[in-house]
Enzyme design. Structure first.
Site, PDB file in Angstrom:
ATOM      1  N   ARG A  92      42.675  37.114  34.263  1.00 49.47           N
ATOM      2  CA  ARG A  92      41.565  37.216  33.319  1.00 49.47           C
ATOM      3  C   ARG A  92      41.657  38.532  32.568  1.00 49.47           C
ATOM      4  O   ARG A  92      41.761  39.591  33.192  1.00 49.47           O
ATOM      5  CB  ARG A  92      40.226  37.193  34.070  1.00 49.47           C
ATOM      6  CG  ARG A  92      39.924  35.926  34.743  1.00 49.47           C
ATOM      7  CD  ARG A  92      38.464  35.806  35.056  1.00 49.47           C
ATOM      8  NE  ARG A  92      37.893  36.937  35.786  1.00 49.47           N
ATOM      9  CZ  ARG A  92      36.612  37.019  36.106  1.00 49.47           C
ATOM     10  NH1 ARG A  92      35.784  36.073  35.750  1.00 49.47           N
ATOM     11  NH2 ARG A  92      36.156  38.030  36.786  1.00 49.47           N
ATOM     12  N   THR A 109      37.606  40.376  27.737  1.00 45.66           N
ATOM     13  CA  THR A 109      37.095  39.096  27.203  1.00 45.66           C
ATOM     14  C   THR A 109      36.827  38.081  28.307  1.00 45.66           C
ATOM     15  O   THR A 109      36.135  37.083  28.078  1.00 45.66           O
ATOM     16  CB  THR A 109      38.121  38.479  26.248  1.00 45.66           C
ATOM     17  OG1 THR A 109      39.299  38.136  27.011  1.00 45.66           O
ATOM     18  CG2 THR A 109      38.501  39.437  25.127  1.00 45.66           C
ATOM     19  N   ASP A 147      36.816  40.630  44.662  1.00 43.59           N
ATOM     20  CA  ASP A 147      38.030  40.206  43.958  1.00 43.59           C
ATOM     21  C   ASP A 147      38.974  39.554  44.973  1.00 43.59           C
ATOM     22  O   ASP A 147      39.531  40.226  45.843  1.00 43.59           O
ATOM     23  CB  ASP A 147      38.684  41.425  43.294  1.00 43.59           C
ATOM     24  CG  ASP A 147      39.846  41.007  42.402  1.00 43.59           C
ATOM     25  OD1 ASP A 147      40.777  40.332  42.904  1.00 43.59           O
ATOM     26  OD2 ASP A 147      39.821  41.330  41.208  1.00 43.59           O
ATOM     27  N   ASP A 158      42.660  40.883  45.163  1.00 45.92           N
ATOM     28  CA  ASP A 158      42.723  42.211  45.774  1.00 45.92           C
ATOM     29  C   ASP A 158      42.510  42.132  47.282  1.00 45.92           C
ATOM     30  O   ASP A 158      43.173  42.834  48.048  1.00 45.92           O
ATOM     31  CB  ASP A 158      41.662  43.131  45.159  1.00 45.92           C
ATOM     32  CG  ASP A 158      42.091  43.657  43.798  1.00 45.92           C
ATOM     33  OD1 ASP A 158      43.262  43.484  43.423  1.00 45.92           O
ATOM     34  OD2 ASP A 158      41.234  44.240  43.102  1.00 45.92           O
TER      35      ASP A 158
END
Ligand code: PRP
Ligand code: URA
Length: 212
Positions: free
Chosen positions: A107, A111, A203, A206
């Site tokens: 991603r 945006t 995340d 991660d």
């Protein structure tokens, strides 16, 4: 099923228990990976529930009988890199004859639009039951793009398996791909201003790869 059409929430106690452990910020990388793998296997039972069986004749030590097997049904598992890789072991252990494709997307942090950097799919993917795997369904941009790429090959049988989702992402996938059934373990509350799922699990990439 759920309040959304074409969405199955897998609320099995083992799934919900392991998901709670996964969400906990004190769960470290090793345990996170193990839990995600176990969850993927448990969810795979539901995701594959309607695969078509063939009847065959076999002989048990006692008698001849008719039995059912997955003979003509061919599966492809397609993780969305990176985080989707954490869900492949669990499902591939259950369906060892499945082929695997890979779609690399991240991603754009500004945006939140998906950026594709890799795509390698089995040559015969259009003849396969495709299961896209990714722990997170947030804006839905990554899932929509992955489904689009797979349909571009002519494939018409795609299902999406996510661990944690939000209504925004589900609606985005349903609008773009109403034929795709979505399987999730949770539909969370909302997305925050950075596009993260709340409460979510952080995340996913991660936490799987220890890159935070
Ligand atoms: C995460 C996740 C999904 C995507 C979901 O990947 O694994 O692919 O975000 O967000 P969306 O629904 O808004 O598209 P990320 O872009 O962080 O990449 P990574 O797996 O390489 O860390
Ligand atoms: N991607 C993640 O890894 N986590 C989120 O909460 C949203 C997108």
């Amino acid at each position: 099923m759920s309040e959304f059409k074409n969405v199955t929430v897998i609320d099995h106690p083992l799934v919900q228990h392991k998901l709670a452990l996964l969400r906990d910020k004190n769960t470290g990388t090793k345990d996170f990976r193990n839990l995600l793998s176990e969850l993927s296997a448990l969810m795979a039972y539901e995701v594959t529930r309607d695969l078509p069986l063939d009847e065959i004749r076999i002989e048990t030590p006692i008698a001849a009988t008719t039995a059912k097997m997955l003979i003509n049904c061919k599966v492809a598992v397609v993780p969305i890199l990176r985080a989707g890789l954490g869900m492949t072991d669990g499902i591939m252990n259950l369906i060892p004859t499945a082929k695997m494709g890979h779609i690399g997307l991240f991603r754009d942090p500004e945006t939140l639009n998906p950026v594709t950097y890799y795509c390698k799919l089995p040559a015969d993917i259009e003849d396969r039951e495709v299961i896209i795997v990714d722990p997170m369904l947030a804006t839905g941009g990554s899932a929509c793009e992955a489904i689009r790429k797979i349909k571009e090959t002519g494939c018409r049988s795609v299902r999406l398996m996510n661990l944690v989702s939000v209504p925004e992402g589900i609606k985005a996938v349903q609008e773009a791909h109403p034929d795709v059934h979505i399987y999730v373990a949770a539909i969370d509350d909302h997305l925050n201003e950075h596009g993260y799922i709340v409460p979510g699990l952080g995340d996913a990439g991660d936490r799987i790869f220890g890159t935070m």
